[in-house]
Design a protein around this motif. Structure first.
Motif, PDB file in Angstrom:
ATOM      1  N   ALA A   1       0.324  -1.115  -0.169  1.00  0.00           N
ATOM      2  CA  ALA A   1       0.411   0.092  -0.172  1.00  0.00           C
ATOM      3  C   ALA A   1       0.547   0.831  -0.006  1.00  0.00           C
ATOM      4  N   PRO A   2       0.374   2.374  -0.384  1.00  0.00           N
ATOM      5  CA  PRO A   2       1.115   3.571  -0.760  1.00  0.00           C
ATOM      6  C   PRO A   2       1.917   4.084   0.836  1.00  0.00           C
ATOM      7  N   GLU A   3       1.009   3.903   1.997  1.00  0.00           N
ATOM      8  CA  GLU A   3       1.186   4.520   2.767  1.00  0.00           C
ATOM      9  C   GLU A   3       2.426   3.594   3.719  1.00  0.00           C
ATOM     10  N   GLN A   4       2.982   2.809   2.934  1.00  0.00           N
ATOM     11  CA  GLN A   4       3.520   1.962   3.614  1.00  0.00           C
ATOM     12  C   GLN A   4       5.346   2.087   2.395  1.00  0.00           C
ATOM     13  N   LEU A   5       5.514   2.925   1.682  1.00  0.00           N
ATOM     14  CA  LEU A   5       6.092   3.562   0.704  1.00  0.00           C
ATOM     15  C   LEU A   5       6.639   4.061   1.564  1.00  0.00           C
ATOM     16  N   LYS A   6       8.629   3.700   1.569  1.00  0.00           N
ATOM     17  CA  LYS A   6       9.148   4.626   2.525  1.00  0.00           C
ATOM     18  C   LYS A   6       9.685   5.719   2.105  1.00  0.00           C
ATOM     19  N   PRO A   7       9.140   7.678   1.970  1.00  0.00           N
ATOM     20  CA  PRO A   7       9.852   8.238   1.346  1.00  0.00           C
ATOM     21  C   PRO A   7      11.702   8.658   0.835  1.00  0.00           C
ATOM     22  N   LEU A   8      12.033   9.394  -0.084  1.00  0.00           N
ATOM     23  CA  LEU A   8      13.299   9.509  -0.094  1.00  0.00           C
ATOM     24  C   LEU A   8      13.509  10.707   1.310  1.00  0.00           C
ATOM     25  N   TYR A   9      14.805  10.984   1.306  1.00  0.00           N
ATOM     26  CA  TYR A   9      15.269  12.011   2.437  1.00  0.00           C
ATOM     27  C   TYR A   9      15.774  13.371   1.103  1.00  0.00           C
ATOM     28  N   PRO A  10      14.946  14.405   1.716  1.00  0.00           N
ATOM     29  CA  PRO A  10      15.691  15.891   0.900  1.00  0.00           C
ATOM     30  C   PRO A  10      17.511  16.078   0.784  1.00  0.00           C
TER      31      PRO A  10
ATOM     32  N   ASP B   1      21.728  11.553   3.337  1.00  0.00           N
ATOM     33  CA  ASP B   1      21.185  10.756   4.003  1.00  0.00           C
ATOM     34  C   ASP B   1      20.676   9.659   2.708  1.00  0.00           C
ATOM     35  N   ASN B   2      20.247   9.731   2.047  1.00  0.00           N
ATOM     36  CA  ASN B   2      19.593   9.142   0.963  1.00  0.00           C
ATOM     37  C   ASN B   2      21.436   7.942   0.304  1.00  0.00           C
ATOM     38  N   ILE B   3      22.247   8.619   0.680  1.00  0.00           N
ATOM     39  CA  ILE B   3      23.434   7.369   0.452  1.00  0.00           C
ATOM     40  C   ILE B   3      23.557   6.570   1.069  1.00  0.00           C
ATOM     41  N   THR B   4      23.587   7.432   2.668  1.00  0.00           N
ATOM     42  CA  THR B   4      24.152   6.660   3.863  1.00  0.00           C
ATOM     43  C   THR B   4      22.385   4.917   3.594  1.00  0.00           C
TER      44      THR B   4
END
Length: 511
Positions: free
Chosen positions: A5-14, A18-21
Protein backbone atom coordinates in the motif's frame (compact mmCIF):
# COMPACT_ATOMS: atom_id res chain seq x y z
CA UNK A 1 2.88 -11.06 -4.60
CA UNK A 2 0.55 -8.14 -3.90
CA UNK A 3 1.99 -4.65 -4.11
CA UNK A 4 2.46 -2.71 -0.91
CA UNK A 5 0.00 0.00 0.00
CA UNK A 6 1.26 3.55 -0.65
CA UNK A 7 1.30 4.44 3.04
CA UNK A 8 3.87 1.70 3.70
CA UNK A 9 6.40 3.10 1.21
CA UNK A 10 9.40 4.87 2.72
CA UNK A 11 9.97 8.23 0.97
CA UNK A 12 13.40 9.52 -0.02
CA UNK A 13 15.15 12.14 2.10
CA UNK A 14 15.74 15.70 0.82
CA UNK A 15 19.38 15.34 1.92
CA UNK A 16 21.56 13.58 -0.65
CA UNK A 17 24.01 12.38 2.01
CA UNK A 18 21.18 10.83 4.02
CA UNK A 19 19.99 8.98 0.90
CA UNK A 20 23.51 7.71 0.15
CA UNK A 21 23.96 6.49 3.72
CA UNK A 22 20.57 4.77 3.71
CA UNK A 23 21.26 2.95 0.43
CA UNK A 24 24.74 1.78 1.39
CA UNK A 25 23.73 0.66 4.88
CA UNK A 26 20.63 -1.15 3.64
CA UNK A 27 22.77 -3.07 1.14
CA UNK A 28 25.56 -3.58 3.73
CA UNK A 29 28.11 -1.82 1.52
CA UNK A 30 27.93 -4.59 -1.10
CA UNK A 31 30.99 -4.63 -3.35
CA UNK A 32 28.94 -4.89 -6.57
CA UNK A 33 26.94 -1.71 -5.82
CA UNK A 34 28.70 1.20 -7.49
CA UNK A 35 28.32 4.76 -6.15
CA UNK A 36 29.45 7.69 -8.30
CA UNK A 37 29.09 11.20 -6.85
CA UNK A 38 28.88 14.06 -9.33
CA UNK A 39 28.96 17.85 -9.37
CA UNK A 40 26.72 19.22 -12.09
CA UNK A 41 25.84 22.75 -13.12
CA UNK A 42 28.14 25.76 -13.05
CA UNK A 43 31.38 26.11 -11.10
CA UNK A 44 29.88 29.05 -9.15
CA UNK A 45 26.81 27.10 -8.01
CA UNK A 46 27.42 23.34 -8.47
CA UNK A 47 24.68 20.85 -7.62
CA UNK A 48 25.61 17.58 -5.94
CA UNK A 49 24.23 14.36 -7.46
CA UNK A 50 24.86 10.64 -7.02
CA UNK A 51 24.58 7.64 -9.34
CA UNK A 52 23.89 4.11 -8.07
CA UNK A 53 24.00 0.96 -10.18
CA UNK A 54 24.71 -2.75 -9.80
CA UNK A 55 27.90 -3.79 -11.53
CA UNK A 56 27.33 -6.48 -14.14
CA UNK A 57 23.64 -5.64 -14.65
CA UNK A 58 24.10 -2.26 -16.38
CA UNK A 59 25.31 -1.25 -19.83
CA UNK A 60 28.19 0.93 -18.64
CA UNK A 61 29.02 2.29 -22.11
CA UNK A 62 25.50 3.67 -22.48
CA UNK A 63 25.69 5.01 -18.92
CA UNK A 64 28.87 6.95 -19.70
CA UNK A 65 27.68 8.18 -23.08
CA UNK A 66 24.04 9.09 -22.38
CA UNK A 67 24.12 10.09 -18.71
CA UNK A 68 27.53 10.95 -17.26
CA UNK A 69 28.89 12.89 -20.24
CA UNK A 70 25.82 15.14 -20.59
CA UNK A 71 25.73 15.79 -16.85
CA UNK A 72 29.44 16.48 -16.44
CA UNK A 73 29.90 18.35 -19.72
CA UNK A 74 30.89 21.94 -19.09
CA UNK A 75 27.91 23.63 -20.59
CA UNK A 76 27.52 27.33 -20.93
CA UNK A 77 26.58 28.87 -17.53
CA UNK A 78 23.53 30.46 -19.08
CA UNK A 79 22.31 27.10 -20.34
CA UNK A 80 22.80 25.48 -16.93
CA UNK A 81 21.04 28.40 -15.29
CA UNK A 82 18.09 27.87 -17.63
CA UNK A 83 18.00 24.21 -16.66
CA UNK A 84 18.30 24.80 -12.91
CA UNK A 85 15.63 27.51 -12.85
CA UNK A 86 13.27 26.22 -15.51
CA UNK A 87 9.61 27.11 -15.10
CA UNK A 88 8.46 23.54 -15.74
CA UNK A 89 10.79 22.29 -13.02
CA UNK A 90 14.40 21.24 -12.80
CA UNK A 91 13.77 17.50 -13.13
CA UNK A 92 11.49 17.89 -16.13
CA UNK A 93 13.96 20.15 -17.94
CA UNK A 94 16.85 17.83 -17.09
CA UNK A 95 14.94 14.84 -18.44
CA UNK A 96 13.92 16.62 -21.63
CA UNK A 97 17.12 18.47 -22.53
CA UNK A 98 20.13 16.84 -20.84
CA UNK A 99 19.74 13.10 -20.18
CA UNK A 100 19.41 11.22 -23.47
CA UNK A 101 18.18 7.88 -22.12
CA UNK A 102 15.02 6.50 -23.73
CA UNK A 103 13.27 5.41 -20.52
CA UNK A 104 13.50 7.87 -17.61
CA UNK A 105 11.05 7.72 -14.69
CA UNK A 106 10.82 9.55 -11.40
CA UNK A 107 11.28 7.61 -8.18
CA UNK A 108 10.31 8.87 -4.72
CA UNK A 109 10.58 5.96 -2.25
CA UNK A 110 13.22 3.52 -1.06
CA UNK A 111 11.21 0.36 -1.76
CA UNK A 112 11.03 1.05 -5.48
CA UNK A 113 14.60 2.35 -5.42
CA UNK A 114 16.04 -0.93 -4.08
CA UNK A 115 13.92 -3.08 -6.37
CA UNK A 116 14.91 -1.06 -9.44
CA UNK A 117 18.57 -0.87 -8.43
CA UNK A 118 18.87 -4.64 -7.95
CA UNK A 119 16.96 -5.25 -11.20
CA UNK A 120 19.66 -3.57 -13.29
CA UNK A 121 18.45 0.05 -13.45
CA UNK A 122 20.50 3.17 -12.69
CA UNK A 123 19.37 5.48 -9.87
CA UNK A 124 20.17 9.21 -10.06
CA UNK A 125 19.60 11.34 -6.92
CA UNK A 126 20.08 15.07 -6.32
CA UNK A 127 20.87 17.30 -3.34
CA UNK A 128 17.82 19.03 -1.88
CA UNK A 129 15.28 16.87 -3.73
CA UNK A 130 13.27 13.96 -2.33
CA UNK A 131 12.67 12.71 -5.89
CA UNK A 132 15.21 11.03 -8.16
CA UNK A 133 15.47 9.39 -11.57
CA UNK A 134 15.23 5.74 -12.56
CA UNK A 135 17.22 5.22 -15.78
CA UNK A 136 16.59 2.01 -17.73
CA UNK A 137 20.08 0.92 -18.84
CA UNK A 138 19.96 -2.82 -18.26
CA UNK A 139 22.77 -4.64 -20.01
CA UNK A 140 23.83 -7.94 -18.45
CA UNK A 141 25.35 -10.89 -20.32
CA UNK A 142 22.75 -13.10 -21.97
CA UNK A 143 22.73 -16.39 -23.85
CA UNK A 144 22.31 -16.03 -27.59
CA UNK A 145 19.17 -17.33 -29.29
CA UNK A 146 19.94 -20.92 -30.26
CA UNK A 147 18.20 -24.05 -31.52
CA UNK A 148 15.75 -25.74 -29.12
CA UNK A 149 17.37 -28.57 -27.16
CA UNK A 150 14.25 -30.48 -26.05
CA UNK A 151 11.80 -29.94 -28.95
CA UNK A 152 13.67 -30.88 -32.10
CA UNK A 153 11.89 -30.80 -35.45
CA UNK A 154 12.78 -31.57 -39.06
CA UNK A 155 11.21 -28.54 -40.72
CA UNK A 156 10.38 -25.19 -39.18
CA UNK A 157 11.96 -22.31 -37.22
CA UNK A 158 15.16 -23.02 -35.32
CA UNK A 159 15.03 -20.25 -32.71
CA UNK A 160 14.16 -20.82 -29.06
CA UNK A 161 13.49 -18.77 -25.95
CA UNK A 162 16.35 -17.54 -23.74
CA UNK A 163 16.61 -16.63 -20.06
CA UNK A 164 15.75 -12.95 -20.70
CA UNK A 165 12.13 -11.88 -20.36
CA UNK A 166 12.24 -9.08 -22.93
CA UNK A 167 13.93 -11.28 -25.51
CA UNK A 168 11.20 -13.88 -25.09
CA UNK A 169 8.34 -11.39 -25.40
CA UNK A 170 10.05 -9.90 -28.47
CA UNK A 171 10.25 -13.34 -30.11
CA UNK A 172 6.47 -13.66 -29.71
CA UNK A 173 5.87 -10.07 -30.87
CA UNK A 174 7.91 -10.82 -33.97
CA UNK A 175 5.41 -13.50 -34.96
CA UNK A 176 2.16 -11.89 -33.80
CA UNK A 177 2.07 -8.30 -35.08
CA UNK A 178 -1.39 -7.66 -33.75
CA UNK A 179 -2.37 -4.61 -31.73
CA UNK A 180 -4.61 -6.85 -29.62
CA UNK A 181 -1.63 -8.77 -28.20
CA UNK A 182 -1.49 -7.78 -24.54
CA UNK A 183 1.55 -7.99 -22.23
CA UNK A 184 0.92 -7.52 -18.51
CA UNK A 185 3.91 -7.63 -16.18
CA UNK A 186 4.11 -8.18 -12.46
CA UNK A 187 6.69 -9.14 -9.85
CA UNK A 188 6.59 -12.44 -7.94
CA UNK A 189 8.84 -13.61 -5.11
CA UNK A 190 9.69 -11.74 -1.92
CA UNK A 191 13.45 -12.15 -2.29
CA UNK A 192 13.99 -12.77 -6.00
CA UNK A 193 11.33 -10.27 -7.19
CA UNK A 194 11.13 -12.15 -10.47
CA UNK A 195 9.47 -10.43 -13.43
CA UNK A 196 6.52 -12.42 -14.80
CA UNK A 197 4.60 -11.41 -17.93
CA UNK A 198 1.09 -12.52 -18.94
CA UNK A 199 0.52 -12.55 -22.71
CA UNK A 200 -2.79 -13.05 -24.49
CA UNK A 201 -4.69 -11.77 -27.52
CA UNK A 202 -7.64 -9.64 -26.50
CA UNK A 203 -10.80 -10.68 -28.28
CA UNK A 204 -9.56 -14.25 -28.82
CA UNK A 205 -8.58 -15.39 -25.33
CA UNK A 206 -11.37 -16.12 -22.87
CA UNK A 207 -11.45 -13.18 -20.45
CA UNK A 208 -12.48 -15.50 -17.59
CA UNK A 209 -9.29 -17.55 -18.10
CA UNK A 210 -7.19 -14.36 -18.25
CA UNK A 211 -8.72 -13.10 -15.02
CA UNK A 212 -8.16 -16.49 -13.38
CA UNK A 213 -4.48 -16.36 -14.38
CA UNK A 214 -4.16 -12.88 -12.84
CA UNK A 215 -5.85 -14.03 -9.63
CA UNK A 216 -3.67 -17.12 -9.21
CA UNK A 217 -0.46 -15.17 -9.86
CA UNK A 218 -1.43 -12.41 -7.42
CA UNK A 219 -2.04 -14.85 -4.58
CA UNK A 220 1.42 -16.46 -4.89
CA UNK A 221 3.45 -15.75 -1.77
CA UNK A 222 6.84 -17.37 -2.33
CA UNK A 223 10.29 -16.41 -1.15
CA UNK A 224 11.85 -17.16 -4.53
CA UNK A 225 10.87 -17.87 -8.13
CA UNK A 226 13.90 -19.23 -9.98
CA UNK A 227 12.15 -21.05 -12.83
CA UNK A 228 8.73 -21.30 -14.41
CA UNK A 229 8.14 -24.61 -12.58
CA UNK A 230 7.82 -22.58 -9.33
CA UNK A 231 4.88 -20.74 -10.90
CA UNK A 232 3.47 -23.94 -12.41
CA UNK A 233 3.21 -25.69 -9.05
CA UNK A 234 1.47 -22.71 -7.48
CA UNK A 235 -1.22 -22.13 -10.13
CA UNK A 236 -2.08 -25.65 -11.32
CA UNK A 237 -5.65 -26.83 -10.73
CA UNK A 238 -4.81 -30.10 -9.03
CA UNK A 239 -1.65 -31.44 -7.41
CA UNK A 240 -2.84 -35.03 -6.76
CA UNK A 241 -2.14 -36.17 -10.32
CA UNK A 242 0.99 -37.28 -12.16
CA UNK A 243 -0.20 -35.66 -15.41
CA UNK A 244 0.85 -32.11 -16.30
CA UNK A 245 -2.09 -29.71 -16.48
CA UNK A 246 0.01 -26.75 -17.67
CA UNK A 247 1.86 -26.87 -20.97
CA UNK A 248 5.41 -25.54 -21.34
CA UNK A 249 7.55 -24.97 -24.40
CA UNK A 250 10.84 -23.37 -25.37
CA UNK A 251 9.69 -22.75 -28.96
CA UNK A 252 8.31 -19.27 -29.81
CA UNK A 253 6.31 -20.66 -32.76
CA UNK A 254 4.50 -23.15 -30.49
CA UNK A 255 3.63 -20.48 -27.91
CA UNK A 256 2.50 -18.09 -30.66
CA UNK A 257 0.23 -20.78 -32.12
CA UNK A 258 -1.25 -21.39 -28.66
CA UNK A 259 -1.93 -17.67 -28.23
CA UNK A 260 -3.69 -17.58 -31.60
CA UNK A 261 -5.93 -20.44 -30.43
CA UNK A 262 -6.99 -18.43 -27.38
CA UNK A 263 -4.58 -19.62 -24.72
CA UNK A 264 -2.72 -17.45 -22.22
CA UNK A 265 1.08 -17.48 -22.00
CA UNK A 266 3.07 -16.92 -18.78
CA UNK A 267 6.64 -15.76 -19.43
CA UNK A 268 9.02 -15.93 -16.45
CA UNK A 269 12.33 -14.09 -16.39
CA UNK A 270 15.35 -16.37 -15.97
CA UNK A 271 14.03 -19.44 -17.81
CA UNK A 272 13.65 -20.40 -21.48
CA UNK A 273 10.42 -22.35 -20.83
CA UNK A 274 7.15 -20.46 -21.28
CA UNK A 275 3.90 -21.75 -19.74
CA UNK A 276 0.59 -21.79 -21.61
CA UNK A 277 -2.89 -22.42 -20.19
CA UNK A 278 -5.32 -24.06 -20.44
CA UNK A 279 -3.57 -27.32 -21.40
CA UNK A 280 -5.27 -30.37 -22.90
CA UNK A 281 -4.20 -34.03 -22.83
CA UNK A 282 -4.01 -34.27 -26.64
CA UNK A 283 -1.78 -31.19 -26.76
CA UNK A 284 1.14 -33.14 -25.31
CA UNK A 285 1.09 -35.51 -28.30
CA UNK A 286 1.17 -32.74 -30.90
CA UNK A 287 4.50 -31.60 -32.32
CA UNK A 288 5.37 -28.42 -34.18
CA UNK A 289 6.33 -30.74 -37.05
CA UNK A 290 2.65 -31.63 -37.47
CA UNK A 291 1.93 -28.17 -38.83
CA UNK A 292 4.99 -27.90 -41.07
CA UNK A 293 4.35 -31.22 -42.85
CA UNK A 294 1.43 -32.33 -45.00
CA UNK A 295 -1.74 -33.25 -43.14
CA UNK A 296 -1.67 -36.95 -44.08
CA UNK A 297 1.92 -37.32 -42.84
CA UNK A 298 1.07 -35.47 -39.62
CA UNK A 299 -1.93 -37.72 -39.01
CA UNK A 300 0.17 -40.86 -39.48
CA UNK A 301 2.75 -39.57 -37.00
CA UNK A 302 0.06 -38.78 -34.43
CA UNK A 303 -1.31 -42.32 -34.61
CA UNK A 304 2.26 -43.57 -34.20
CA UNK A 305 2.69 -41.47 -31.05
CA UNK A 306 -0.57 -42.78 -29.58
CA UNK A 307 0.54 -46.34 -30.35
CA UNK A 308 3.84 -45.67 -28.58
CA UNK A 309 1.91 -44.23 -25.64
CA UNK A 310 0.05 -47.52 -25.14
CA UNK A 311 3.21 -49.57 -25.69
CA UNK A 312 5.10 -47.52 -23.10
CA UNK A 313 2.20 -47.72 -20.66
CA UNK A 314 1.08 -51.37 -20.86
CA UNK A 315 3.83 -53.20 -22.79
CA UNK A 316 5.53 -54.91 -19.81
CA UNK A 317 2.14 -55.40 -18.12
CA UNK A 318 0.74 -57.33 -21.08
CA UNK A 319 3.83 -59.52 -21.22
CA UNK A 320 3.54 -60.30 -17.49
CA UNK A 321 -0.20 -61.00 -17.69
CA UNK A 322 0.00 -63.24 -20.76
CA UNK A 323 3.02 -65.29 -19.64
CA UNK A 324 1.69 -65.68 -16.10
CA UNK A 325 -2.09 -66.11 -16.46
CA UNK A 326 -3.13 -66.28 -20.11
CA UNK A 327 -0.69 -68.57 -21.91
CA UNK A 328 -3.55 -69.83 -24.09
CA UNK A 329 -3.53 -66.49 -25.94
CA UNK A 330 -0.11 -67.23 -27.45
CA UNK A 331 0.54 -69.35 -30.56
CA UNK A 332 1.98 -72.75 -29.70
CA UNK A 333 5.38 -72.14 -31.30
CA UNK A 334 5.78 -68.78 -29.54
CA UNK A 335 4.70 -70.29 -26.22
CA UNK A 336 7.26 -73.09 -26.56
CA UNK A 337 10.00 -70.54 -27.43
CA UNK A 338 9.19 -68.37 -24.41
CA UNK A 339 9.01 -71.40 -22.12
CA UNK A 340 12.46 -72.52 -23.32
CA UNK A 341 13.90 -69.06 -22.64
CA UNK A 342 12.42 -68.95 -19.15
CA UNK A 343 13.48 -72.48 -18.24
CA UNK A 344 16.59 -71.38 -16.37
CA UNK A 345 15.27 -68.05 -15.05
CA UNK A 346 14.76 -68.24 -11.26
CA UNK A 347 12.36 -65.28 -10.98
CA UNK A 348 8.73 -64.82 -12.03
CA UNK A 349 7.98 -62.48 -14.95
CA UNK A 350 7.00 -59.62 -12.64
CA UNK A 351 10.35 -59.66 -10.83
CA UNK A 352 12.14 -59.86 -14.20
CA UNK A 353 10.31 -56.81 -15.53
CA UNK A 354 10.76 -54.91 -12.27
CA UNK A 355 14.53 -55.49 -12.23
CA UNK A 356 14.96 -54.53 -15.87
CA UNK A 357 12.76 -51.42 -15.62
CA UNK A 358 14.58 -50.17 -12.52
CA UNK A 359 17.94 -50.88 -14.16
CA UNK A 360 16.96 -48.91 -17.24
CA UNK A 361 15.72 -45.97 -15.13
CA UNK A 362 19.10 -45.94 -13.35
CA UNK A 363 20.91 -45.92 -16.70
CA UNK A 364 18.66 -43.13 -17.98
CA UNK A 365 19.34 -40.91 -14.97
CA UNK A 366 23.07 -41.70 -15.06
CA UNK A 367 23.20 -40.68 -18.73
CA UNK A 368 21.53 -37.35 -17.94
CA UNK A 369 23.80 -36.51 -14.97
CA UNK A 370 27.09 -37.67 -16.42
CA UNK A 371 29.30 -35.31 -18.46
CA UNK A 372 27.99 -34.87 -21.99
CA UNK A 373 31.14 -36.28 -23.57
CA UNK A 374 30.69 -39.71 -21.96
CA UNK A 375 27.05 -39.73 -20.84
CA UNK A 376 25.43 -40.91 -24.07
CA UNK A 377 28.13 -43.50 -24.79
CA UNK A 378 27.94 -44.82 -21.23
CA UNK A 379 24.14 -45.20 -21.45
CA UNK A 380 24.32 -47.18 -24.71
CA UNK A 381 27.24 -49.37 -23.67
CA UNK A 382 25.79 -49.91 -20.19
CA UNK A 383 22.44 -51.00 -21.60
CA UNK A 384 24.00 -53.43 -24.07
CA UNK A 385 26.47 -54.91 -21.59
CA UNK A 386 24.01 -55.29 -18.74
CA UNK A 387 21.25 -56.68 -20.97
CA UNK A 388 23.54 -59.25 -22.62
CA UNK A 389 25.16 -60.25 -19.34
CA UNK A 390 21.78 -60.64 -17.60
CA UNK A 391 20.54 -62.97 -20.35
CA UNK A 392 23.77 -65.02 -20.36
CA UNK A 393 23.67 -65.32 -16.56
CA UNK A 394 20.08 -66.59 -16.68
CA UNK A 395 18.71 -63.79 -14.53
CA UNK A 396 16.23 -62.55 -17.18
CA UNK A 397 14.97 -63.93 -20.45
CA UNK A 398 15.82 -62.50 -23.85
CA UNK A 399 12.13 -61.78 -24.54
CA UNK A 400 11.94 -59.62 -21.42
CA UNK A 401 14.95 -57.57 -22.57
CA UNK A 402 13.21 -56.99 -25.92
CA UNK A 403 9.95 -55.91 -24.26
CA UNK A 404 11.67 -53.50 -21.86
CA UNK A 405 13.80 -52.04 -24.67
CA UNK A 406 10.81 -51.39 -26.94
CA UNK A 407 8.95 -49.86 -23.99
CA UNK A 408 11.86 -47.53 -23.20
CA UNK A 409 12.27 -46.45 -26.83
CA UNK A 410 8.52 -45.78 -27.14
CA UNK A 411 8.74 -43.48 -24.12
CA UNK A 412 11.03 -41.13 -26.07
CA UNK A 413 8.56 -40.67 -28.94
CA UNK A 414 6.41 -38.17 -27.01
CA UNK A 415 7.07 -34.56 -28.15
CA UNK A 416 6.55 -33.32 -24.58
CA UNK A 417 9.09 -34.74 -22.13
CA UNK A 418 6.87 -34.13 -19.09
CA UNK A 419 4.19 -36.46 -20.50
CA UNK A 420 6.68 -39.36 -20.45
CA UNK A 421 7.18 -39.04 -16.69
CA UNK A 422 3.62 -40.09 -15.61
CA UNK A 423 3.76 -42.94 -18.13
CA UNK A 424 6.93 -44.23 -16.48
CA UNK A 425 5.30 -43.99 -13.05
CA UNK A 426 2.01 -45.65 -14.00
CA UNK A 427 3.82 -48.45 -15.81
CA UNK A 428 4.91 -49.91 -12.46
CA UNK A 429 1.35 -49.73 -11.08
CA UNK A 430 -0.03 -51.60 -14.08
CA UNK A 431 2.78 -54.17 -13.80
CA UNK A 432 1.69 -54.88 -10.23
CA UNK A 433 -1.96 -55.22 -11.27
CA UNK A 434 -0.99 -57.55 -14.13
CA UNK A 435 1.06 -59.74 -11.80
CA UNK A 436 -1.87 -59.95 -9.37
CA UNK A 437 -4.95 -60.25 -11.59
CA UNK A 438 -3.73 -60.64 -15.16
CA UNK A 439 -5.43 -58.80 -18.00
CA UNK A 440 -8.44 -58.12 -15.76
CA UNK A 441 -6.15 -56.08 -13.49
CA UNK A 442 -4.82 -54.12 -16.50
CA UNK A 443 -8.37 -53.33 -17.63
CA UNK A 444 -9.38 -52.14 -14.17
CA UNK A 445 -6.24 -49.98 -14.01
CA UNK A 446 -6.95 -48.44 -17.42
CA UNK A 447 -10.57 -47.71 -16.47
CA UNK A 448 -9.40 -45.98 -13.29
CA UNK A 449 -6.85 -44.03 -15.35
CA UNK A 450 -9.50 -42.85 -17.84
CA UNK A 451 -11.82 -41.79 -15.02
CA UNK A 452 -8.99 -39.86 -13.40
CA UNK A 453 -8.13 -38.08 -16.67
CA UNK A 454 -11.78 -37.16 -17.24
CA UNK A 455 -11.94 -35.61 -13.76
CA UNK A 456 -9.04 -33.24 -14.40
CA UNK A 457 -9.42 -29.62 -15.46
CA UNK A 458 -6.98 -26.96 -16.59
CA UNK A 459 -8.19 -23.49 -15.69
CA UNK A 460 -11.78 -24.62 -15.94
CA UNK A 461 -11.39 -26.48 -19.25
CA UNK A 462 -11.88 -30.30 -19.19
CA UNK A 463 -8.47 -31.94 -19.57
CA UNK A 464 -9.68 -34.57 -22.06
CA UNK A 465 -11.58 -32.17 -24.32
CA UNK A 466 -12.47 -32.25 -27.14
CA UNK A 467 -12.61 -36.06 -26.69
CA UNK A 468 -14.51 -35.96 -23.40
CA UNK A 469 -16.80 -34.12 -23.52
CA UNK A 470 -16.94 -34.80 -27.22
CA UNK A 471 -16.78 -31.75 -29.50
CA UNK A 472 -17.38 -32.81 -33.10
CA UNK A 473 -16.37 -29.45 -34.56
CA UNK A 474 -12.99 -29.58 -32.78
CA UNK A 475 -11.97 -33.05 -34.03
CA UNK A 476 -10.14 -31.57 -37.03
CA UNK A 477 -6.92 -31.15 -35.02
CA UNK A 478 -6.95 -33.92 -32.42
CA UNK A 479 -6.24 -37.46 -33.58
CA UNK A 480 -6.41 -36.44 -37.23
CA UNK A 481 -4.88 -33.24 -38.57
CA UNK A 482 -7.03 -32.07 -41.47
CA UNK A 483 -5.63 -29.78 -44.20
CA UNK A 484 -5.13 -26.20 -43.11
CA UNK A 485 -7.87 -24.83 -45.37
CA UNK A 486 -10.39 -26.88 -43.37
CA UNK A 487 -9.38 -25.41 -39.98
CA UNK A 488 -11.95 -22.63 -40.06
CA UNK A 489 -12.57 -22.29 -36.31
CA UNK A 490 -10.59 -22.27 -33.09
CA UNK A 491 -11.20 -24.75 -30.25
CA UNK A 492 -14.57 -23.83 -28.75
CA UNK A 493 -13.78 -24.61 -25.11
CA UNK A 494 -10.57 -22.54 -25.19
CA UNK A 495 -11.61 -19.52 -27.24
CA UNK A 496 -15.28 -18.82 -26.59
CA UNK A 497 -15.24 -15.25 -27.88
CA UNK A 498 -13.85 -15.25 -31.40
CA UNK A 499 -13.97 -18.75 -32.88
CA UNK A 500 -13.53 -17.86 -36.54
CA UNK A 501 -9.94 -18.49 -37.54
CA UNK A 502 -10.09 -18.02 -41.32
CA UNK A 503 -12.27 -18.32 -44.40
CA UNK A 504 -12.28 -21.45 -46.52
CA UNK A 505 -9.73 -21.27 -49.30
CA UNK A 506 -9.70 -24.77 -50.73
CA UNK A 507 -7.03 -25.30 -53.39
CA UNK A 508 -8.41 -25.97 -56.88
CA UNK A 509 -6.66 -27.88 -59.59
CA UNK A 510 -6.28 -25.90 -62.77
CA UNK A 511 -7.58 -27.53 -65.92
Amino acid sequence: MREQAPEQLKPLYPSLQDNITKVLEELHFASDIVLRELLIGTEEAPLRAALFYTEGLVDTQSLHHYVMEPLMLKMDPAEWAAVLHAEEGFLQRLKNDVITVAAVMEIADFDNLFTSLLSGNVILLFEGLDVGFLLSLKGWETRAISEPSTESIIRGPRDSFTETLRTNTALIRRRIRDTRLRVEQRMVGRSTKTDVAIMYIEGIANEKVVEEVRTRLDRIDLDSVLESSFIEEEIQDRTATPFPTIFNSERPDVVSANLLEGRVAIVVDGTPFVLTVPALFVEFFQSADDYYQRSDISTLLRFLRLLCFFIALIGPSLYIAITTFHQEMLPTQLLISLAAQREGVPFPAFIEALVMEITFEILREAGVRMPRAVGQAMSIVGTLVIGTAAVDAGIVSAAMVIVVSITAISNFVFPAFNMGIPVRMLRFVLMGLAASFGIFGIIVGLIALVLHLCSLRSFGVPYMSPLAPIQISDQKDVLVRVPRWMMLTRPHLISSWNNVRQKSNRPKQRQ
